[in-house]
Design an enzyme around this catalytic site. Structure first.
Site, mmCIF file in Angstrom:
data_model
loop_
_atom_site.group_PDB
_atom_site.id
_atom_site.type_symbol
_atom_site.label_atom_id
_atom_site.label_comp_id
_atom_site.label_asym_id
_atom_site.label_seq_id
_atom_site.Cartn_x
_atom_site.Cartn_y
_atom_site.Cartn_z
ATOM 1 N N ASN A 81 32.510 13.275 60.829
ATOM 2 C CA ASN A 81 33.045 14.529 60.310
ATOM 3 C C ASN A 81 32.576 14.727 58.861
ATOM 4 O O ASN A 81 32.998 14.008 57.954
ATOM 5 C CB ASN A 81 34.578 14.496 60.373
ATOM 6 C CG ASN A 81 35.205 15.817 59.995
ATOM 7 O OD1 ASN A 81 34.798 16.465 59.048
ATOM 8 N ND2 ASN A 81 36.231 16.207 60.734
ATOM 9 N N ASP B 260 43.031 5.763 58.591
ATOM 10 C CA ASP B 260 43.892 6.377 59.586
ATOM 11 C C ASP B 260 45.196 6.721 58.888
ATOM 12 O O ASP B 260 45.638 6.000 57.992
ATOM 13 C CB ASP B 260 44.145 5.439 60.765
ATOM 14 C CG ASP B 260 44.828 6.171 61.925
ATOM 15 O OD1 ASP B 260 44.480 7.345 62.164
ATOM 16 O OD2 ASP B 260 45.688 5.583 62.593
ATOM 17 N N TYR C 224 49.980 18.844 58.766
ATOM 18 C CA TYR C 224 51.382 19.150 58.499
ATOM 19 C C TYR C 224 51.633 19.561 57.049
ATOM 20 O O TYR C 224 52.796 19.692 56.638
ATOM 21 C CB TYR C 224 52.246 17.922 58.823
ATOM 22 C CG TYR C 224 52.181 17.497 60.275
ATOM 23 C CD1 TYR C 224 53.009 18.080 61.226
ATOM 24 C CD2 TYR C 224 51.300 16.507 60.687
ATOM 25 C CE1 TYR C 224 52.966 17.691 62.558
ATOM 26 C CE2 TYR C 224 51.243 16.094 62.015
ATOM 27 C CZ TYR C 224 52.069 16.695 62.948
ATOM 28 O OH TYR C 224 52.013 16.310 64.267
#
Length: 253
Positions: free
Chosen positions: A61, A121, A206
């Site tokens: 990415n 992560d 979020y």
């Protein structure tokens, strides 16, 4: 008559003339092809641990590569993503822990590239939901769900929960793995609350419902440079950078 000789007669060789043994010859080893799982040989040169001495970010990415590169800041060696290594494998994330996911990605990248690799992560932990969604944050509302879908699903579960019980945190684990097997992790946390509705259109995930006491607003309302000063990923990246620079003084890329 001549006296008998004490020297025994010379016997003919037991092999034929064309089958006499020859001097042994050195046999060249077969040519070796690249094995992604192979380990590079030890070398006295302290910086030659990988093929180029790069730091590889274990992601394809480009947005994430740019973000991590900015968070890590200037380093004394090139920093690149897996796009520089065609064929580099994607590693599926599991459900065990952030550290296990980050280490799995870093190990795979280090084994394939023979360079030092870094992976991360992260997830959101809501106390009222007993730590959920946690490592499943990106898959909380299904594999194909959007950020908006995940926010709606989370707010639905939080309906009626009073403000003082809406505590939550973002957690990030960064893992570094070297091709010779050395590995370690660093962790960053950002404490906050789950807002009752989305606020702002910045950030991702979020961010629009994560209210930060230090800012008195949600992450979705602040500029990227503000978020990158205090986010969970920024805090983990700073720790990782400090350790990488300490190790660089000892010659490790």
């Amino acid at each position: 008559m001549e006296p008998p000789s004490s020297v025994p007669p010379v016997r003919p060789p037991l092999w034929s003339r064309g089958a006499a043994p020859r001097e042994p010859r050195a046999i060249a080893p077969p040519a070796r092809t690249h094995d992604p799982a192979s380990r590079p040989e030890e070398t006295p040169h302290p910086r030659a641990r990988g093929r180029r001495g790069w730091l590889v970010l274990a992601t394809h990415n480009r947005h994430k590569v740019g973000e991590l590169r900015a968070l890590l800041g200037p380093l004394p060696w090139p920093v690149t993503g897996l796009d520089a290594f065609p064929g580099a494998p994607e590693v599926a994330e599991g459900t065990e822990s952030y550290a296990a996911n980050a280490l799995a990605k870093a190990r795979a990248a280090a084994a394939f590239t023979l360079e030092t690799a870094l992976a991360d992560d992260s997830g959101l932990e809501v106390d009222a939901l007993k730590g959920a969604p946690g490592v499943l944050s990106a898959r909380f509302a299904g594999e194909s769900a959007s950020d908006a879908d995940r926010i709606r699903a989370l707010l639905k579960l939080m309906e009626g929960v009073p403000w003082e019980h809406r505590t939550a945190r973002f957690r990030c684990v960064i893992a570094v793995a070297r091709p010779l097997g050395e590995e370690w992790t660093e962790e960053g946390l950002l404490e906050g609350f789950i807002a009752t509705e989305p606020r702002g259109d910045r950030g991702f995930g979020y961010d629009p419902i994560f209210w930060v006491p230090e800012l008195q607003r949600c992450l979705g309302e602040v500029a990227p440079e503000v978020k990158n000063r205090l986010s969970h990923r920024a805090r983990a990246a700073r720790k990782a950078r400090e350790r990488l620079l300490r190790e660089a003084q000892g010659g490790k890329p």
